[in-house]
Scaffold this motif. Structure first.
Motif, PDB file in Angstrom:
ATOM      1  N   ALA A  54      -4.742  12.760  -0.688  1.00 55.02           N
ATOM      2  CA  ALA A  54      -3.462  12.112  -0.209  1.00 55.02           C
ATOM      3  C   ALA A  54      -3.842  10.418   0.073  1.00 55.02           C
ATOM      4  O   ALA A  54      -4.968  10.148   0.749  1.00 55.02           O
ATOM      5  N   TYR A  55      -2.996   9.499  -0.138  1.00 55.46           N
ATOM      6  CA  TYR A  55      -3.142   8.224   0.482  1.00 55.46           C
ATOM      7  C   TYR A  55      -2.172   8.190   1.557  1.00 55.46           C
ATOM      8  O   TYR A  55      -0.911   8.034   1.578  1.00 55.46           O
ATOM      9  N   ALA A  56      -2.539   8.276   2.883  1.00 54.54           N
ATOM     10  CA  ALA A  56      -1.687   8.263   4.130  1.00 54.54           C
ATOM     11  C   ALA A  56      -1.975   6.795   4.768  1.00 54.54           C
ATOM     12  O   ALA A  56      -2.780   6.784   5.771  1.00 54.54           O
ATOM     13  N   GLN A  57      -1.018   5.883   4.341  1.00 51.87           N
ATOM     14  CA  GLN A  57      -1.428   4.493   5.095  1.00 51.87           C
ATOM     15  C   GLN A  57       0.001   4.351   5.837  1.00 51.87           C
ATOM     16  O   GLN A  57       0.099   4.000   7.070  1.00 51.87           O
ATOM     17  N   THR A  58       1.438   4.604   5.243  1.00 52.21           N
ATOM     18  CA  THR A  58       2.434   4.343   5.793  1.00 52.21           C
ATOM     19  C   THR A  58       2.987   5.184   7.147  1.00 52.21           C
ATOM     20  O   THR A  58       2.854   6.263   7.108  1.00 52.21           O
ATOM     21  N   GLU A  59       3.200   4.436   8.172  1.00 46.10           N
ATOM     22  CA  GLU A  59       3.903   5.050   9.479  1.00 46.10           C
ATOM     23  C   GLU A  59       5.391   4.719   9.392  1.00 46.10           C
ATOM     24  O   GLU A  59       5.826   3.992   8.954  1.00 46.10           O
ATOM     25  N   LEU A  60       5.894   5.793  10.099  1.00 44.23           N
ATOM     26  CA  LEU A  60       7.336   5.905  10.100  1.00 44.23           C
ATOM     27  C   LEU A  60       7.949   4.766  10.723  1.00 44.23           C
ATOM     28  O   LEU A  60       8.927   4.043  10.211  1.00 44.23           O
ATOM     29  N   GLY A  61       7.475   3.971  11.724  1.00 41.51           N
ATOM     30  CA  GLY A  61       7.809   3.069  12.535  1.00 41.51           C
ATOM     31  C   GLY A  61       7.375   1.561  11.978  1.00 41.51           C
ATOM     32  O   GLY A  61       8.044   0.516  12.534  1.00 41.51           O
ATOM     33  N   HIS A  62       6.289   1.559  10.854  1.00 45.14           N
ATOM     34  CA  HIS A  62       5.606   0.435  10.688  1.00 45.14           C
ATOM     35  C   HIS A  62       5.621   0.157   9.272  1.00 45.14           C
ATOM     36  O   HIS A  62       4.917  -0.818   8.835  1.00 45.14           O
ATOM     37  N   GLY A  63       6.131   1.221   8.546  1.00 48.65           N
ATOM     38  CA  GLY A  63       5.972   0.938   6.840  1.00 48.65           C
ATOM     39  C   GLY A  63       4.762   0.719   6.424  1.00 48.65           C
ATOM     40  O   GLY A  63       3.865   1.229   6.913  1.00 48.65           O
ATOM     41  N   SER A  64       4.547  -0.282   5.823  1.00 46.85           N
ATOM     42  CA  SER A  64       3.128  -0.663   5.274  1.00 46.85           C
ATOM     43  C   SER A  64       2.421  -1.814   6.115  1.00 46.85           C
ATOM     44  O   SER A  64       1.437  -2.429   5.639  1.00 46.85           O
ATOM     45  N   ASN A  65       2.769  -2.152   7.271  1.00 45.96           N
ATOM     46  CA  ASN A  65       2.263  -3.025   8.215  1.00 45.96           C
ATOM     47  C   ASN A  65       1.175  -2.501   8.698  1.00 45.96           C
ATOM     48  O   ASN A  65       0.877  -1.827   9.913  1.00 45.96           O
ATOM     49  N   VAL A  66      -0.281  -2.646   8.061  1.00 49.48           N
ATOM     50  CA  VAL A  66      -1.131  -1.995   8.556  1.00 49.48           C
ATOM     51  C   VAL A  66      -1.631  -2.678   9.858  1.00 49.48           C
ATOM     52  O   VAL A  66      -2.565  -1.974  10.712  1.00 49.48           O
ATOM     53  N   LEU A  78       6.406   9.359  17.775  1.00 48.97           N
ATOM     54  CA  LEU A  78       6.990   9.523  16.563  1.00 48.97           C
ATOM     55  C   LEU A  78       6.718   8.532  15.433  1.00 48.97           C
ATOM     56  O   LEU A  78       6.811   8.762  14.431  1.00 48.97           O
ATOM     57  N   THR A  79       6.895   7.363  16.076  1.00 54.30           N
ATOM     58  CA  THR A  79       6.844   6.246  14.924  1.00 54.30           C
ATOM     59  C   THR A  79       5.384   5.995  14.238  1.00 54.30           C
ATOM     60  O   THR A  79       5.446   5.409  13.456  1.00 54.30           O
ATOM     61  N   SER A  80       4.378   6.641  14.810  1.00 54.27           N
ATOM     62  CA  SER A  80       3.245   6.587  14.089  1.00 54.27           C
ATOM     63  C   SER A  80       2.843   7.726  13.261  1.00 54.27           C
ATOM     64  O   SER A  80       1.883   7.714  12.541  1.00 54.27           O
ATOM     65  N   MET A  81       3.780   8.516  12.982  1.00 53.89           N
ATOM     66  CA  MET A  81       3.585   9.770  12.248  1.00 53.89           C
ATOM     67  C   MET A  81       3.442   9.102  10.635  1.00 53.89           C
ATOM     68  O   MET A  81       4.120   8.380  10.402  1.00 53.89           O
ATOM     69  N   LYS A  82       2.483   9.677  10.154  1.00 56.20           N
ATOM     70  CA  LYS A  82       2.291   9.354   8.632  1.00 56.20           C
ATOM     71  C   LYS A  82       3.793   9.753   7.816  1.00 56.20           C
ATOM     72  O   LYS A  82       3.667  11.014   7.777  1.00 56.20           O
ATOM     73  N   PHE A  83       4.139   8.836   7.248  1.00 61.07           N
ATOM     74  CA  PHE A  83       5.487   9.252   6.514  1.00 61.07           C
ATOM     75  C   PHE A  83       5.028   8.742   5.101  1.00 61.07           C
ATOM     76  O   PHE A  83       4.506   7.872   4.561  1.00 61.07           O
ATOM     77  N   TRP A  84       5.501   9.744   4.183  1.00 62.52           N
ATOM     78  CA  TRP A  84       5.438   9.483   2.774  1.00 62.52           C
ATOM     79  C   TRP A  84       4.002   9.390   2.294  1.00 62.52           C
ATOM     80  O   TRP A  84       3.529   8.614   1.343  1.00 62.52           O
ATOM     81  N   ALA A 121      -7.647  13.517   2.383  1.00 60.58           N
ATOM     82  CA  ALA A 121      -6.964  12.382   2.572  1.00 60.58           C
ATOM     83  C   ALA A 121      -7.631  11.228   3.189  1.00 60.58           C
ATOM     84  O   ALA A 121      -8.648  11.149   3.668  1.00 60.58           O
ATOM     85  N   LEU A 122      -7.190  10.104   2.431  1.00 57.68           N
ATOM     86  CA  LEU A 122      -7.428   8.593   2.879  1.00 57.68           C
ATOM     87  C   LEU A 122      -6.382   7.958   3.886  1.00 57.68           C
ATOM     88  O   LEU A 122      -5.528   8.034   3.788  1.00 57.68           O
ATOM     89  N   VAL A 123      -6.872   8.398   5.170  1.00 54.10           N
ATOM     90  CA  VAL A 123      -6.145   8.209   6.438  1.00 54.10           C
ATOM     91  C   VAL A 123      -6.223   6.697   7.050  1.00 54.10           C
ATOM     92  O   VAL A 123      -7.408   6.481   7.448  1.00 54.10           O
ATOM     93  N   PHE A 124      -5.401   5.781   6.933  1.00 52.80           N
ATOM     94  CA  PHE A 124      -5.380   4.501   7.644  1.00 52.80           C
ATOM     95  C   PHE A 124      -5.112   4.621   9.011  1.00 52.80           C
ATOM     96  O   PHE A 124      -4.179   5.271   9.416  1.00 52.80           O
ATOM     97  N   ALA A 125      -6.168   4.162   9.903  1.00 54.20           N
ATOM     98  CA  ALA A 125      -5.965   4.410  11.189  1.00 54.20           C
ATOM     99  C   ALA A 125      -6.337   3.079  12.190  1.00 54.20           C
ATOM    100  O   ALA A 125      -7.012   2.305  11.183  1.00 54.20           O
TER     101      ALA A 125
END
Length: 100
Positions: free
Chosen positions: A45-57, A80-86, A96-100
Motif C-alpha cells: 500500500a502507498y500510505a502518504q496522505t493524512e486526513l488533515g494534511h492531504g499530500s503535504n508531506v 485524528l488529523t494524522s490518520m493515514k487516509f486513502w 506498506a510504504l508509510v510516509f512518516a
C-alpha cells in the motif's frame, strides 16, 4: 489478473512504490526489495496522505521509530488529523510504504 495499469492499488504498487524505492532507497534496500516488488511477491500500500494534511508531506504528523531491540518500526499517528487516509492497495496488500 487484469490490466496492471488501471488506476488502483495494484497500479500504485508497480508505479509509485517501485519508483520510490529506486529514487529514495539505499543500494542495500534496493537490492533487497526491488526484485521482490517487481515480481509481485508482495503488494504494498502507498500510505502518504493524512486526513488533515492531504499530500503535504512537510505537514505529516505520523512518526516512525525503529525499535533496535526487535528491529521493527513503530508507526505512531498521534492525532485524528494524522490518520493515514486513502492508503491505496490496503484491500490487497501485505506490506506498506508509510510516509512518516
Amino acid at each position: 489478473m487484469g490490466d496492471y495499469f488501471e488506476h488502483s492499488g495494484i497500479f500504485l504498487h508497480f508505479t509509485m512504490m517501485l519508483s520510490y524505492i529506486k529514487s529514495q532507497g539505499t543500494s542495500e534496500q534496493q537490492s533487497y526489495w526491488l526484485g521482490k516488488a517487481a515480481e509481485g511477491n508482495f503488494i504494498a500500500a502507498y500510505a502518504q496522505t493524512e486526513l488533515g494534511h492531504g499530500s503535504n508531506v512537510r505537514g505529516l504528523e505520523t512518526t516512525a521509530t525503529l525499535d533496535v531491540k526487535t528491529q521493527e518500526w513503530e508507526i505512531h499517528s498521534p492525532t485524528l488529523t494524522s490518520m493515514k487516509f486513502w492508503p491505496t492497495g490496503m484491500y490487497a496488500c501485505t506490506h506498506a510504504l508509510v510516509f512518516a
